[in-house]
Structure formats: C-alpha cells, structure tokens
Design a protein around this motif. Sequence first.
Motif, short mmCIF file in Angstrom:
data_model
loop_
_atom_site.label_atom_id
_atom_site.label_comp_id
_atom_site.label_asym_id
_atom_site.label_seq_id
_atom_site.Cartn_x
_atom_site.Cartn_y
_atom_site.Cartn_z
N THR A 56 -13.32 66.83 -11.04
CA THR A 56 -14.66 66.76 -10.45
C THR A 56 -14.62 65.87 -9.22
O THR A 56 -14.04 64.77 -9.24
N ALA A 57 -15.24 66.34 -8.16
CA ALA A 57 -15.27 65.57 -6.91
C ALA A 57 -16.33 64.48 -7.00
O ALA A 57 -17.43 64.70 -7.50
N LYS A 58 -16.01 63.30 -6.48
CA LYS A 58 -16.97 62.21 -6.33
C LYS A 58 -17.72 62.45 -5.02
O LYS A 58 -17.11 62.64 -3.98
N GLU A 59 -19.07 62.47 -5.09
CA GLU A 59 -19.85 62.72 -3.88
C GLU A 59 -20.03 61.44 -3.08
O GLU A 59 -20.30 60.37 -3.64
N CYS A 60 -19.89 61.59 -1.77
CA CYS A 60 -20.01 60.47 -0.84
C CYS A 60 -20.83 60.91 0.37
O CYS A 60 -21.05 62.09 0.59
N VAL A 61 -21.29 59.93 1.13
CA VAL A 61 -21.90 60.19 2.42
C VAL A 61 -21.08 59.48 3.48
O VAL A 61 -20.52 58.41 3.22
N LEU A 97 -7.32 52.26 7.04
CA LEU A 97 -7.40 53.43 7.91
C LEU A 97 -8.62 53.38 8.82
O LEU A 97 -9.62 52.73 8.50
N ILE A 98 -8.55 54.06 9.95
CA ILE A 98 -9.68 54.21 10.87
C ILE A 98 -10.46 55.44 10.40
O ILE A 98 -9.92 56.55 10.35
N THR A 99 -11.73 55.23 10.05
CA THR A 99 -12.55 56.31 9.47
C THR A 99 -13.98 56.21 9.99
O THR A 99 -14.36 55.22 10.62
N LEU A 100 -14.75 57.22 9.67
CA LEU A 100 -16.20 57.12 9.84
C LEU A 100 -16.73 56.31 8.67
O LEU A 100 -16.23 56.44 7.55
N PRO A 101 -17.72 55.44 8.87
CA PRO A 101 -18.26 54.65 7.77
C PRO A 101 -18.96 55.53 6.74
O PRO A 101 -19.44 56.62 7.05
N GLY A 102 -19.06 55.02 5.53
CA GLY A 102 -19.75 55.75 4.46
C GLY A 102 -19.48 55.12 3.11
O GLY A 102 -18.91 54.04 3.03
N GLY A 103 -19.89 55.83 2.06
CA GLY A 103 -19.68 55.32 0.71
C GLY A 103 -20.11 56.32 -0.34
O GLY A 103 -20.61 57.41 -0.03
N HIS A 104 -19.92 55.94 -1.58
CA HIS A 104 -20.24 56.80 -2.72
C HIS A 104 -21.74 56.93 -2.95
O HIS A 104 -22.49 55.99 -2.72
N ILE A 105 -22.14 58.10 -3.41
CA ILE A 105 -23.51 58.32 -3.84
C ILE A 105 -23.62 57.82 -5.28
O ILE A 105 -22.80 58.17 -6.13
N GLU A 106 -24.61 56.98 -5.54
CA GLU A 106 -24.78 56.42 -6.87
C GLU A 106 -25.52 57.39 -7.79
O GLU A 106 -26.19 58.32 -7.32
N LEU A 107 -25.40 57.17 -9.09
CA LEU A 107 -26.02 58.02 -10.10
C LEU A 107 -27.52 58.14 -9.84
O LEU A 107 -28.20 57.15 -9.58
N GLU A 108 -28.03 59.36 -9.88
CA GLU A 108 -29.45 59.69 -9.68
C GLU A 108 -29.98 59.33 -8.29
O GLU A 108 -31.18 59.15 -8.10
N GLU A 109 -29.10 59.24 -7.31
CA GLU A 109 -29.48 58.94 -5.94
C GLU A 109 -29.31 60.22 -5.12
O GLU A 109 -28.34 60.95 -5.30
N THR A 110 -30.25 60.51 -4.23
CA THR A 110 -30.10 61.67 -3.35
C THR A 110 -29.12 61.31 -2.23
O THR A 110 -28.82 60.14 -1.98
N ARG A 111 -28.69 62.33 -1.51
CA ARG A 111 -27.81 62.09 -0.37
C ARG A 111 -28.49 61.21 0.68
O ARG A 111 -27.88 60.29 1.23
N GLU A 112 -29.76 61.51 0.95
CA GLU A 112 -30.49 60.73 1.96
C GLU A 112 -30.70 59.29 1.51
O GLU A 112 -30.63 58.37 2.33
N GLN A 113 -30.96 59.07 0.23
CA GLN A 113 -31.09 57.71 -0.28
C GLN A 113 -29.77 56.95 -0.13
O GLN A 113 -29.76 55.78 0.25
N ALA A 114 -28.67 57.64 -0.42
CA ALA A 114 -27.35 57.02 -0.26
C ALA A 114 -27.08 56.70 1.20
O ALA A 114 -26.53 55.64 1.52
#
Length: 135
Positions: free
Chosen positions: A2-7, A32-49
């Motif tokens: 299962t994939a972990k969802e991130c923004v 590594l050089i990346t775009l910033p972001g992080g994991h979506i928490e349980l019961e959180e929408t993408r926009e909330q994350a």
Amino acid sequence: MTAKECVSFMLVKGDKVLVEQRALHKETDPGLITLPGGHIELEETREQALVRELKEELNVVPNTYYYLCSLHHPTQELQLIHYYVVLDWSGKLSNREADEVMWCSSSESQISIEADRVALREMKRMQELLVQSSF
C-alpha cells in the motif's frame, strides 16, 4: 504494498521554484534536493495536509494554489505524492525542517527525485498551455 499518501508543493516566484535539501536525519531521501512536502495524516484531506505541511515546514499559509498531478515515488516506502502549485502565500518564509531551502530555476536538473522532476515538467507544460491559450 500500500502506498503512503503525501503532498508536495511547488512555491513559484516568477521563474523560480522553492526546493529543499532534506535533513540528513530524515528517514526518507536524507540529504537529497527535493520539492518540500510530507505525509498526509489519518483522516486528513490532501488540502488540509497541504496547509499543515506548508505551515510546519515553511511557516506560510497558501492563498492561491492548484492541484497538479499525483505520482508514485518508490523509496523506503512506496509513496503516492499529490503535487500542488502554490502561486501566492501569506507569512514570511522560514525554513523549519530542511537543512536548507533555496530558490532555483524551474529546471529540474538539480532535483534528486524522478517524480519531482516529472511534476516540474508537468507544471511547465501547463504554464505553456495557458500562455498559448491566451493568444
């Protein structure tokens, strides 16, 4: 698996995009050089994350943003990253988590992760389409 969802988010200023050098102590993609972001928490929408991660990592709140695309990134865990382009924000940018944040050209050459490079190309493609359609 299962994939972990991130923004991930692309803060855009002119022809520049904000990137980060991830802290060496991070579990995924350290240094590594990346775009910033992080994991979506349980019961959180993408926009909330998106809003939470921007506040946690850069101390800003997005005003104008749009969803761009979702891509898989295989790292220590399989991630499904939802990319957003942030055109306007409130607050003073300050680095709270990465070893360094920097404004770079929207060229993906300095980006270490293939999914981030693909997302940057997609953002540029969409910008070109918008310019062409305005004529």
